[in-house]
Motif scaffolding. Structure first.
Motif, PDB file in Angstrom:
ATOM      1  N   SER A 131     -13.520  35.730 -31.171  1.00 46.05           N
ATOM      2  CA  SER A 131     -12.617  35.409 -32.273  1.00 46.05           C
ATOM      3  C   SER A 131     -11.164  35.357 -31.825  1.00 46.05           C
ATOM      4  O   SER A 131     -10.351  34.630 -32.385  1.00 46.05           O
ATOM      5  CB  SER A 131     -12.767  36.428 -33.406  1.00 46.05           C
ATOM      6  N   LYS A 132     -10.828  36.128 -30.793  1.00 43.42           N
ATOM      7  CA  LYS A 132      -9.449  36.181 -30.301  1.00 43.42           C
ATOM      8  C   LYS A 132      -9.241  35.380 -29.022  1.00 43.42           C
ATOM      9  O   LYS A 132      -8.111  35.150 -28.597  1.00 43.42           O
ATOM     10  CB  LYS A 132      -9.043  37.631 -30.039  1.00 43.42           C
ATOM     11  N   GLY A 133     -10.333  34.975 -28.389  1.00 43.42           N
ATOM     12  CA  GLY A 133     -10.213  34.276 -27.115  1.00 43.42           C
ATOM     13  C   GLY A 133      -9.705  35.180 -26.013  1.00 43.42           C
ATOM     14  O   GLY A 133      -8.997  34.743 -25.115  1.00 43.42           O
ATOM     15  N   GLU A 134     -10.096  36.459 -26.067  1.00 45.22           N
ATOM     16  CA  GLU A 134      -9.608  37.446 -25.112  1.00 45.22           C
ATOM     17  C   GLU A 134     -10.704  37.941 -24.175  1.00 45.22           C
ATOM     18  O   GLU A 134     -11.852  38.123 -24.588  1.00 45.22           O
ATOM     19  CB  GLU A 134      -9.006  38.650 -25.829  1.00 45.22           C
ATOM     20  N   ILE A 135     -10.312  38.183 -22.925  1.00 42.60           N
ATOM     21  CA  ILE A 135     -11.184  38.771 -21.916  1.00 42.60           C
ATOM     22  C   ILE A 135     -10.445  39.965 -21.323  1.00 42.60           C
ATOM     23  O   ILE A 135      -9.284  39.839 -20.933  1.00 42.60           O
ATOM     24  CB  ILE A 135     -11.507  37.769 -20.791  1.00 42.60           C
ATOM     25  N   SER A 136     -11.104  41.124 -21.250  1.00 43.63           N
ATOM     26  CA  SER A 136     -10.458  42.328 -20.704  1.00 43.63           C
ATOM     27  C   SER A 136     -11.358  42.984 -19.670  1.00 43.63           C
ATOM     28  O   SER A 136     -12.592  42.951 -19.796  1.00 43.63           O
ATOM     29  CB  SER A 136     -10.137  43.332 -21.814  1.00 43.63           C
ATOM     30  N   GLN A 147     -20.116  42.107 -23.857  1.00 43.12           N
ATOM     31  CA  GLN A 147     -19.873  42.758 -22.574  1.00 43.12           C
ATOM     32  C   GLN A 147     -20.725  42.104 -21.505  1.00 43.12           C
ATOM     33  O   GLN A 147     -21.916  41.828 -21.710  1.00 43.12           O
ATOM     34  CB  GLN A 147     -20.190  44.245 -22.655  1.00 43.12           C
ATOM     35  N   LEU A 148     -20.116  41.848 -20.372  1.00 44.47           N
ATOM     36  CA  LEU A 148     -20.795  41.271 -19.217  1.00 44.47           C
ATOM     37  C   LEU A 148     -20.375  42.073 -18.004  1.00 44.47           C
ATOM     38  O   LEU A 148     -19.268  41.920 -17.487  1.00 44.47           O
ATOM     39  CB  LEU A 148     -20.413  39.796 -19.054  1.00 44.47           C
ATOM     40  N   GLY A 149     -21.218  42.998 -17.567  1.00 46.24           N
ATOM     41  CA  GLY A 149     -20.828  43.916 -16.511  1.00 46.24           C
ATOM     42  C   GLY A 149     -19.669  44.780 -16.988  1.00 46.24           C
ATOM     43  O   GLY A 149     -19.734  45.403 -18.050  1.00 46.24           O
ATOM     44  N   LYS A 150     -18.564  44.776 -16.245  1.00 45.07           N
ATOM     45  CA  LYS A 150     -17.383  45.563 -16.616  1.00 45.07           C
ATOM     46  C   LYS A 150     -16.383  44.758 -17.443  1.00 45.07           C
ATOM     47  O   LYS A 150     -15.292  45.224 -17.745  1.00 45.07           O
ATOM     48  CB  LYS A 150     -16.696  46.092 -15.354  1.00 45.07           C
ATOM     49  N   ILE A 151     -16.786  43.557 -17.809  1.00 40.21           N
ATOM     50  CA  ILE A 151     -15.915  42.653 -18.560  1.00 40.21           C
ATOM     51  C   ILE A 151     -16.290  42.667 -20.036  1.00 40.21           C
ATOM     52  O   ILE A 151     -17.472  42.630 -20.379  1.00 40.21           O
ATOM     53  CB  ILE A 151     -16.040  41.214 -18.021  1.00 40.21           C
TER      54      ILE A 151
END
Length: 266
Positions: free
Chosen positions: A75-80, A66-70
């Protein structure tokens, strides 16, 4: 007039007083971080003795951070991250902006830091590709020539974006290209990938942090990424597809998924 200087690297405009170290990925399945030292943040204003709060990456799962609200998953290469539907009946030039961006022509707005989003993308192994951008001449005027990109830059810059929200307690998800249609033909937007170009630095600051413009439908070199499909140079082409979209103001989650994540064999 301030000169806007493009960079193909994330770390630019460092001074003796302000620096930041990002150490990413010991192998394709893990992230090793060494973010900021005790001195200051990378993009601190040198005229201001009070440096901005440094970003902090927290490990919240075996492969999730987690980086701030991100949040991002190595492993999945996903950013949410969270966003909100801003428009459903205006011509769209941006998929995503911050509140200080061009909100009159964006589909979604978000409160996340563009700086942090760029950090997350770097940590997941995204490579900048400037292939959609015209080369600037000595007067910073676009020429008719485009930047080249290596095969690895092309491979590691591409990603898809999914928007999800709740309807009667159930999750609904769509590729964001399904949320836009051609204003002239009413045909859906082609599901071409988005390309990470990385934006650039201006006077020691990250441009999207200043402009608030994050993901562009109509190609914009100052955005972090741009749509790569047909019609990307036409700012009169794309409208929200109201039959698919939720009501204005609906909270959504946007998820970036790498086309070729680092855990995938090359």
């Amino acid at each position: 007039m301030r000169k806007e200087i493009e960079s193909s690297h994330f770390s630019l405009a460092l001074s003796a007083s302000y620096f930041m170290i990002l150490t990413a990925m010991k192998n394709a399945f893990a992230i090793s971080l060494a973010l900021l030292t005790t001195s200051s943040a990378l993009f601190a204003n040198e005229a201001n003795d009070t440096a901005p709060k440094k970003p902090e990456v927290k490990k919240i799962g075996e492969r999730t951070y987690q980086l701030g609200k991100i949040t991002f998953d190595s492993s999945k290469g996903e950013i949410s991250f969270p966003a909100t539907l801003e428009h459903n009946e205006v011509l769209i030039e941006y998929l995503l902006t911050a509140p200080e961006g061009k909100i009159h022509e964006t589909l979604f707005i978000t409160e996340i830091s563009p700086f942090n989003l760029n950090v997350a993308m770097k940590l997941l192994g995204y490579k900048e590709s400037k292939e959609l951008l015209k080369i600037l001449d000595e007067n910073h005027t676009p020429t008719d020539k485009y930047h080249s990109a290596t095969e690895i830059q092309k491979k590691k810059s591409r990603f898809t974006i999914t928007a999800s929200w709740k309807v009667d307690g159930k999750k609904v998800s769509h590729d964001v290209t399904q949320l836009l249609e051609n204003a002239k033909t009413q045909q859906p937007m082609p599901d071409s990938p988005w390309i990470y170009s990385g934006s650039y630095m201006i006077n020691g600051n990250y441009k999207p942090d200043i402009s608030g413009d994050i993901i562009a439908v109509f190609t914009d070199r100052s955005s972090i990424a741009c749509y790569s499909g047909e019609g990307r140079y036409d700012d009169t082409l794309w409208m929200p597809k109201q039959s698919v979209l939720p009501p204005l103001g609906t909270a959504v989650t946007l998820t970036f998924t790498q086309t070729n994540p680092n855990n995938q064999k090359k």
